[in-house]
Design a protein around this motif. Structure first.
Motif, PDB file in Angstrom:
ATOM      1  N   VAL A 244      17.134 -13.424   2.182  1.00 14.67           N
ATOM      2  CA  VAL A 244      15.682 -13.578   2.071  1.00 14.67           C
ATOM      3  C   VAL A 244      15.385 -15.018   1.684  1.00 14.67           C
ATOM      4  CG1 VAL A 244      13.583 -12.776   0.941  1.00 14.67           C
ATOM      5  CG2 VAL A 244      15.488 -11.182   1.277  1.00 14.67           C
ATOM      6  N   THR A 245      14.747 -15.754   2.567  1.00 14.89           N
ATOM      7  CA  THR A 245      14.386 -17.128   2.209  1.00 14.89           C
ATOM      8  C   THR A 245      13.154 -17.587   2.968  1.00 14.89           C
ATOM      9  OG1 THR A 245      15.236 -19.355   1.785  1.00 14.89           O
ATOM     10  CG2 THR A 245      15.821 -18.384   3.928  1.00 14.89           C
ATOM     11  N   MET A 246      12.479 -18.613   2.445  1.00 19.23           N
ATOM     12  CA  MET A 246      11.292 -19.235   3.045  1.00 19.23           C
ATOM     13  C   MET A 246      10.140 -18.243   3.169  1.00 19.23           C
ATOM     14  SD  MET A 246      13.590 -21.102   5.935  1.00 19.23           S
ATOM     15  CE  MET A 246      12.295 -21.852   6.895  1.00 19.23           C
ATOM     16  N   GLN A 247      10.108 -17.255   2.269  1.00 17.22           N
ATOM     17  CA  GLN A 247       9.091 -16.206   2.355  1.00 17.22           C
ATOM     18  C   GLN A 247       8.082 -16.313   1.212  1.00 17.22           C
ATOM     19  OE1 GLN A 247       9.088 -14.005   4.942  1.00 17.22           O
ATOM     20  NE2 GLN A 247      10.886 -15.143   5.646  1.00 17.22           N
ATOM     21  N   ASN A 248       6.865 -15.864   1.510  1.00 19.64           N
ATOM     22  CA  ASN A 248       5.910 -15.582   0.443  1.00 19.64           C
ATOM     23  C   ASN A 248       5.861 -14.064   0.307  1.00 19.64           C
ATOM     24  OD1 ASN A 248       3.857 -15.969  -1.502  1.00 19.64           O
ATOM     25  ND2 ASN A 248       2.351 -15.427   0.065  1.00 19.64           N
ATOM     26  N   LEU A 249       6.342 -13.542  -0.810  1.00 19.73           N
ATOM     27  CA  LEU A 249       6.567 -12.102  -0.965  1.00 19.73           C
ATOM     28  C   LEU A 249       5.483 -11.500  -1.865  1.00 19.73           C
ATOM     29  CD1 LEU A 249      10.362 -12.622  -1.608  1.00 19.73           C
ATOM     30  CD2 LEU A 249       9.381 -11.637   0.485  1.00 19.73           C
ATOM     31  N   PHE A 250       4.691 -10.603  -1.306  1.00 19.19           N
ATOM     32  CA  PHE A 250       3.604 -10.012  -2.097  1.00 19.19           C
ATOM     33  C   PHE A 250       4.146  -8.956  -3.047  1.00 19.19           C
ATOM     34  CE2 PHE A 250       1.271 -11.847   1.444  1.00 19.19           C
ATOM     35  CZ  PHE A 250       0.277 -12.517   0.749  1.00 19.19           C
ATOM     36  N   HIS A 251       3.827  -9.138  -4.310  1.00 15.40           N
ATOM     37  CA  HIS A 251       4.229  -8.185  -5.346  1.00 15.40           C
ATOM     38  C   HIS A 251       2.941  -7.781  -6.051  1.00 15.40           C
ATOM     39  CE1 HIS A 251       5.914  -7.038  -9.360  1.00 15.40           C
ATOM     40  NE2 HIS A 251       6.729  -6.398  -8.555  1.00 15.40           N
ATOM     41  N   ASP A 252       2.205  -6.877  -5.385  1.00 18.97           N
ATOM     42  CA  ASP A 252       0.806  -6.684  -5.781  1.00 18.97           C
ATOM     43  C   ASP A 252       0.323  -5.243  -5.638  1.00 18.97           C
ATOM     44  OD1 ASP A 252       0.724  -6.353  -3.085  1.00 18.97           O
ATOM     45  OD2 ASP A 252      -0.746  -7.923  -2.668  1.00 18.97           O
ATOM     46  N   GLY A 253       1.241  -4.301  -5.614  1.00 17.26           N
ATOM     47  CA  GLY A 253       0.833  -2.890  -5.547  1.00 17.26           C
ATOM     48  C   GLY A 253       0.124  -2.522  -4.259  1.00 17.26           C
ATOM     49  N   GLY A 254       0.210  -3.371  -3.248  1.00 16.16           N
ATOM     50  CA  GLY A 254      -0.404  -3.072  -1.946  1.00 16.16           C
ATOM     51  C   GLY A 254      -1.748  -3.745  -1.719  1.00 16.16           C
ATOM     52  N   PHE A 255      -2.212  -4.517  -2.710  1.00 18.31           N
ATOM     53  CA  PHE A 255      -3.534  -5.161  -2.629  1.00 18.31           C
ATOM     54  C   PHE A 255      -3.706  -5.964  -1.331  1.00 18.31           C
ATOM     55  CE2 PHE A 255      -6.320  -8.793  -3.317  1.00 18.31           C
ATOM     56  CZ  PHE A 255      -7.428  -8.232  -3.931  1.00 18.31           C
ATOM     57  N   SER A 256      -2.691  -6.738  -0.985  1.00 20.25           N
ATOM     58  CA  SER A 256      -2.818  -7.688   0.137  1.00 20.25           C
ATOM     59  C   SER A 256      -3.036  -7.007   1.477  1.00 20.25           C
ATOM     60  CB  SER A 256      -1.578  -8.591   0.205  1.00 20.25           C
ATOM     61  OG  SER A 256      -0.405  -7.813   0.109  1.00 20.25           O
ATOM     62  N   ASN A 257      -2.641  -5.743   1.608  1.00 19.46           N
ATOM     63  CA  ASN A 257      -2.829  -5.053   2.888  1.00 19.46           C
ATOM     64  C   ASN A 257      -3.909  -3.977   2.823  1.00 19.46           C
ATOM     65  OD1 ASN A 257      -1.305  -6.405   4.714  1.00 19.46           O
ATOM     66  ND2 ASN A 257       0.457  -5.049   4.627  1.00 19.46           N
ATOM     67  N   THR A 258      -4.694  -3.980   1.765  1.00 15.60           N
ATOM     68  CA  THR A 258      -5.726  -2.958   1.603  1.00 15.60           C
ATOM     69  C   THR A 258      -7.101  -3.542   1.927  1.00 15.60           C
ATOM     70  OG1 THR A 258      -4.425  -1.873  -0.109  1.00 15.60           O
ATOM     71  CG2 THR A 258      -6.778  -1.357  -0.065  1.00 15.60           C
ATOM     72  N   GLY A 259      -7.828  -2.874   2.812  1.00 13.76           N
ATOM     73  CA  GLY A 259      -9.196  -3.287   3.111  1.00 13.76           C
ATOM     74  C   GLY A 259     -10.149  -2.774   2.059  1.00 13.76           C
ATOM     75  N   VAL A 260     -10.033  -1.483   1.757  1.00 14.29           N
ATOM     76  CA  VAL A 260     -10.845  -0.884   0.695  1.00 14.29           C
ATOM     77  C   VAL A 260     -10.149   0.394   0.238  1.00 14.29           C
ATOM     78  CG1 VAL A 260     -12.339   0.602   2.137  1.00 14.29           C
ATOM     79  CG2 VAL A 260     -13.272  -0.441   0.051  1.00 14.29           C
ATOM     80  N   THR A 261     -10.406   0.826  -0.976  1.00 15.59           N
ATOM     81  CA  THR A 261      -9.849   2.099  -1.449  1.00 15.59           C
ATOM     82  C   THR A 261     -10.999   3.090  -1.666  1.00 15.59           C
ATOM     83  OG1 THR A 261     -10.013   1.355  -3.735  1.00 15.59           O
ATOM     84  CG2 THR A 261      -7.876   1.062  -2.652  1.00 15.59           C
ATOM     85  N   GLN A 262     -10.651   4.353  -1.705  1.00 15.92           N
ATOM     86  CA  GLN A 262     -11.657   5.401  -1.882  1.00 15.92           C
ATOM     87  C   GLN A 262     -12.445   5.188  -3.177  1.00 15.92           C
ATOM     88  OE1 GLN A 262     -12.377   7.368   0.535  1.00 15.92           O
ATOM     89  NE2 GLN A 262     -14.044   8.321  -0.618  1.00 15.92           N
ATOM     90  N   SER A 263     -11.730   4.823  -4.251  1.00 14.81           N
ATOM     91  CA  SER A 263     -12.429   4.687  -5.541  1.00 14.81           C
ATOM     92  C   SER A 263     -13.431   3.527  -5.512  1.00 14.81           C
ATOM     93  CB  SER A 263     -11.434   4.522  -6.686  1.00 14.81           C
ATOM     94  OG  SER A 263     -10.731   3.325  -6.541  1.00 14.81           O
TER      95      SER A 263
END
Ligand SMILES: NC(=O)c1ccc[n+]([C@@H]2O[C@H](COP(=O)([O-])OP(=O)(O)OC[C@H]3O[C@@H](n4cnc5c(N)ncnc54)[C@H](O)[C@@H]3O)[C@@H](O)[C@H]2O)c1
Length: 270
Positions: A244-263
């Motif tokens: 694994v190299t040259m990556q920006n790795l999201f460690h965010d509970g899924g925030f970066s790929n979420t448009g909106v949540t039900q709550s």
């Protein structure tokens, strides 16, 4: 729980200010996993912070270094190899600071001296650390270098101010230097894009309390804690992530790929 994942590995950890710091939690976890390291921070933070307690707890030495000073960095890398008894396997760059944010300057009203200072501390310092390590041939083959970043590098979070630009630059350095370090030494370089986390640097951002709650609700797994981030750093320092190299790795509970949540949607219902 520990697995001795870092047994025999030596490193340098930048940025432990107090027990909330991501670097502090990472240092504790590295210690549990059998790694040894030198702790470093800016001389001013040394006076303010509690880093000595962390050093005692983890059997580490402290070498003060302003991460923007080539002289300090050269001394740090050289002395770290002496103290640790060999070349370095991992580096954590956990440093961020914006003078414009501190002074409350709006993004559209930057003081450019402050901008340059923040860029130097938050982004260019990452290049300086790696350039110094490379010149001193301080890294072992298959070593791992990690810096911390935030999703404001990709999307607008208005109050993150010029730190957004600093983080974009930081992530770009990880890619570019990762290429060269990979070719030269098989050293990997990545950034971890962490959830908002209640630390000194984090809470300096305007409206942080509201924002951290918003992020919690916008993440299917909730915000990732500093300790969880430390665990992720361990995995990247270990031999289990060698390619694994040259990556920006999201460690965010899924925030970066979420448009909106039900709550969050429900907050807008009549
Ligand atoms: N807290 C969050 O919400 C969050 C989210 C994503 C990414 N990050 C990033 O995580 C990293 C660590 O921040 P943190 O949240 O643990 O806060 P923190 O305030 O505990 O750590 C920031 C550190 O940077 C150090 N620093 C500042 N100027 C320096 C210099 N000139 N030389 C050397 N060190 C210097 C400080 O002394 C401090 O130890 C930063 O890059 C930050 O941007 C934080």
């Amino acid at each position: 729980m520990s697995y001795n994942l870092l047994k025999g590995k030596r490193g340098i950890i930048f940025g432990a200010l107090d027990e909330n710091s991501i670097a502090w939690k990472t240092a504790e976890r590295v210690h549990q996993e059998g790694g040894t390291f030198v702790l470093t921070n800016a001389p001013i933070a040394m006076r303010m912070g509690q880093i000595k307690a962390l050093a005692e707890k983890t059997g580490s030495e402290i070498i003060p270094a302003d991460a923007t000073s080539m002289e300090d960095l050269e001394n740090l890398v050289l002395k770290s190899m002496e103290i640790l008894g060999g070349k370095i396997d991992f580096v954590l760059h956990s440093i961020g600071m914006s003078v414009n944010v501190r002074k409350g300057n709006h993004y559209t009203n930057e003081n450019y001296d402050y901008t340059m200072k923040g860029l130097d501390v938050s982004a260019l310092s990452f290049h300086k650390v790696m350039q110094t390590a490379m010149k001193q041939d301080a890294m072992n083959d298959w070593g791992s270098i990690v810096a911390l970043t935030y999703i404001a590098a990709q999307r607008v979070f208005p109050d993150y101010n010029d730190m957004a630009d600093n983080k974009s630059y930081l992530e770009s350095i990880a890619r570019s230097f990762g290429y060269h370090y990979g070719i030269a030494k098989k050293v990997r370089v990545n950034t971890i894009s962490q959830s908002p986390t209640m630390t000194t640097a984090g809470s300096g951002v305007k409206g942080f309390n509201e924002f951290i709650n918003y992020s919690e609700e916008m993440s299917p797994l909730g915000n990732a804690s500093a300790l969880a981030c430390a665990d992720y750093c361990i995995s990247l320092f270990s031999d289990l992530t060698k390619y694994v190299t040259m990556q920006n790795l999201f460690h965010d509970g899924g925030f970066s790929n979420t448009g909106v949540t039900q709550s969050v949607i429900e907050k807008f219902s009549d």
